[in-house]
Design a protein around this motif. Structure first.
Motif, PDB file in Angstrom:
ATOM      1  N   UNK A 199       6.635   4.059 -14.503  1.00 47.88           N
ATOM      2  CA  UNK A 199       5.950   4.119 -13.214  1.00 47.88           C
ATOM      3  C   UNK A 199       4.601   3.412 -13.265  1.00 47.88           C
ATOM      4  N   UNK A 200       3.903   3.560 -14.374  1.00 46.96           N
ATOM      5  CA  UNK A 200       2.607   2.896 -14.512  1.00 46.96           C
ATOM      6  C   UNK A 200       2.775   1.377 -14.503  1.00 46.96           C
ATOM      7  N   UNK A 201       3.824   0.890 -15.129  1.00 48.91           N
ATOM      8  CA  UNK A 201       4.104  -0.547 -15.128  1.00 48.91           C
ATOM      9  C   UNK A 201       4.368  -1.030 -13.703  1.00 48.91           C
ATOM     10  N   UNK A 202       5.175  -0.259 -12.958  1.00 42.75           N
ATOM     11  CA  UNK A 202       5.459  -0.631 -11.568  1.00 42.75           C
ATOM     12  C   UNK A 202       4.187  -0.631 -10.724  1.00 42.75           C
ATOM     13  N   UNK A 203       3.344   0.369 -10.924  1.00 42.43           N
ATOM     14  CA  UNK A 203       2.095   0.445 -10.172  1.00 42.43           C
ATOM     15  C   UNK A 203       1.190  -0.740 -10.499  1.00 42.43           C
ATOM     16  N   UNK A 204       1.117  -1.118 -11.763  1.00 46.79           N
ATOM     17  CA  UNK A 204       0.305  -2.273 -12.156  1.00 46.79           C
ATOM     18  C   UNK A 204       0.815  -3.558 -11.512  1.00 46.79           C
ATOM     19  N   UNK A 205       2.133  -3.711 -11.420  1.00 44.75           N
ATOM     20  CA  UNK A 205       2.712  -4.889 -10.771  1.00 44.75           C
ATOM     21  C   UNK A 205       2.334  -4.928  -9.297  1.00 44.75           C
ATOM     22  N   UNK A 233      -0.023  -7.725  -7.351  1.00 46.36           N
ATOM     23  CA  UNK A 233       0.421  -8.442  -6.149  1.00 46.36           C
ATOM     24  C   UNK A 233      -0.548  -8.197  -4.989  1.00 46.36           C
ATOM     25  N   UNK A 234      -0.985  -6.946  -4.832  1.00 41.58           N
ATOM     26  CA  UNK A 234      -1.924  -6.599  -3.775  1.00 41.58           C
ATOM     27  C   UNK A 234      -3.236  -7.363  -3.950  1.00 41.58           C
ATOM     28  N   UNK A 235      -3.733  -7.415  -5.180  1.00 41.32           N
ATOM     29  CA  UNK A 235      -4.974  -8.144  -5.454  1.00 41.32           C
ATOM     30  C   UNK A 235      -4.820  -9.639  -5.193  1.00 41.32           C
ATOM     31  N   UNK A 267       0.833  -1.209   0.000  1.00 36.40           N
ATOM     32  CA  UNK A 267       0.000   0.000   0.000  1.00 36.40           C
ATOM     33  C   UNK A 267       0.865   1.256   0.000  1.00 36.40           C
ATOM     34  N   UNK A 268       1.890   1.259   0.835  1.00 30.14           N
ATOM     35  CA  UNK A 268       2.779   2.425   0.908  1.00 30.14           C
ATOM     36  C   UNK A 268       3.496   2.652  -0.422  1.00 30.14           C
ATOM     37  N   UNK A 269       3.964   1.568  -1.040  1.00 27.62           N
ATOM     38  CA  UNK A 269       4.639   1.690  -2.331  1.00 27.62           C
ATOM     39  C   UNK A 269       3.688   2.217  -3.403  1.00 27.62           C
ATOM     40  N   UNK A 270       2.456   1.734  -3.411  1.00 25.78           N
ATOM     41  CA  UNK A 270       1.481   2.196  -4.408  1.00 25.78           C
ATOM     42  C   UNK A 270       1.170   3.678  -4.215  1.00 25.78           C
ATOM     43  N   UNK A 271       1.047   4.113  -2.976  1.00 29.42           N
ATOM     44  CA  UNK A 271       0.797   5.533  -2.713  1.00 29.42           C
ATOM     45  C   UNK A 271       1.965   6.374  -3.213  1.00 29.42           C
ATOM     46  N   UNK A 315       4.133   5.611  -5.615  1.00 32.48           N
ATOM     47  CA  UNK A 315       4.162   5.597  -7.079  1.00 32.48           C
ATOM     48  C   UNK A 315       3.067   6.504  -7.639  1.00 32.48           C
ATOM     49  N   UNK A 316       1.881   6.490  -7.011  1.00 31.06           N
ATOM     50  CA  UNK A 316       0.801   7.366  -7.469  1.00 31.06           C
ATOM     51  C   UNK A 316       1.200   8.836  -7.342  1.00 31.06           C
ATOM     52  N   UNK A 317       1.873   9.191  -6.262  1.00 31.76           N
ATOM     53  CA  UNK A 317       2.352  10.572  -6.097  1.00 31.76           C
ATOM     54  C   UNK A 317       3.368  10.934  -7.177  1.00 31.76           C
ATOM     55  N   UNK A 318       4.263   9.991  -7.474  1.00 29.33           N
ATOM     56  CA  UNK A 318       5.259  10.239  -8.516  1.00 29.33           C
ATOM     57  C   UNK A 318       4.598  10.380  -9.885  1.00 29.33           C
ATOM     58  N   UNK A 319       3.559   9.581 -10.137  1.00 26.97           N
ATOM     59  CA  UNK A 319       2.853   9.655 -11.424  1.00 26.97           C
ATOM     60  C   UNK A 319       2.238  11.036 -11.647  1.00 26.97           C
ATOM     61  N   UNK A 320       1.765  11.645 -10.586  1.00 15.52           N
ATOM     62  CA  UNK A 320       1.145  12.972 -10.706  1.00 15.52           C
ATOM     63  C   UNK A 320       2.169  14.051 -11.030  1.00 15.52           C
ATOM     64  N   UNK A 321       3.441  13.802 -10.704  1.00 14.51           N
ATOM     65  CA  UNK A 321       4.465  14.843 -10.845  1.00 14.51           C
ATOM     66  C   UNK A 321       5.493  14.554 -11.929  1.00 14.51           C
ATOM     67  N   UNK A 322       5.397  13.410 -12.599  1.00 16.81           N
ATOM     68  CA  UNK A 322       6.453  13.032 -13.533  1.00 16.81           C
ATOM     69  C   UNK A 322       6.153  13.519 -14.951  1.00 16.81           C
ATOM     70  N   UNK A 323       7.183  13.400 -15.786  1.00 22.40           N
ATOM     71  CA  UNK A 323       7.005  13.744 -17.202  1.00 22.40           C
ATOM     72  C   UNK A 323       6.623  12.483 -17.984  1.00 22.40           C
ATOM     73  N   UNK A 324       6.365  12.633 -19.256  1.00 25.65           N
ATOM     74  CA  UNK A 324       5.892  11.524 -20.085  1.00 25.65           C
ATOM     75  C   UNK A 324       6.907  10.389 -20.205  1.00 25.65           C
ATOM     76  N   UNK A 325       8.205  10.711 -20.137  1.00 26.50           N
ATOM     77  CA  UNK A 325       9.230   9.666 -20.273  1.00 26.50           C
ATOM     78  C   UNK A 325       9.161   8.667 -19.121  1.00 26.50           C
TER      79      UNK A 325
END
Length: 124
Positions: free
Chosen positions: A84-90, A94-96, A63-67, A69-79
């Motif tokens: 990050x989206x791939x990491x969040x999906x992984x 795992x969480x599911x 949960x902490x890692x997903x939070x 990554x979500x924060x980083x997704x809001x602030x990152x550039x397209x590259x």
């Protein structure tokens, strides 16, 4: 020995002699003990209570890692977004899986996909 201890011991012996314990689940099989040697003795009871309630350390870590990554997704550039989206999906997968083992149904992946679609439409 006090009176109640003697009385309870006598009742247990009588029940054992009458065979009242023979039909218990797991009778005659070795007990499956948990290895709690890695947990400090003063924290073991709290750990058992939390584990019996369905809380696990791995779940909270995910949960902490997903939070994060979500924060980083809001602030990152397209590259970085795709990585990050791939990491969040992984992490979500795992969480599911952990939740499915506990018998808890989650719809987090559906909501996450919907959120991403909304964000893409807003950004266009």
């Amino acid at each position: 020995m006090d009176f109640f201890q003697i009385l309870s011991e006598d009742r247990i012996k009588k029940a054992y002699q009458e065979g009242e314990f023979d039909a218990l689940p797991g009778f005659g099989k070795p007990m499956q003990l948990e290895d709690l040697s890695g947990i400090p003795e003063e924290l073991r009871m709290a750990y058992k209570i939390m584990k019996n309630a369905g809380y696990t350390e791995e779940e909270e870590h995910l949960r902490q890692e997903m939070i994060g990554i979500e924060d980083l997704l809001k602030k990152c550039d397209e590259n970085e977004r795709e990585n990050l989206q791939r990491k969040l999906n992984e992490k979500l997968l795992r969480f599911n899986q952990l939740m499915a083992k506990r018998g808890v149904k989650t719809n987090s992946s559906f909501f996450k996909n919907y959120e991403l679609k909304v964000q893409r439409k807003i950004n266009k």
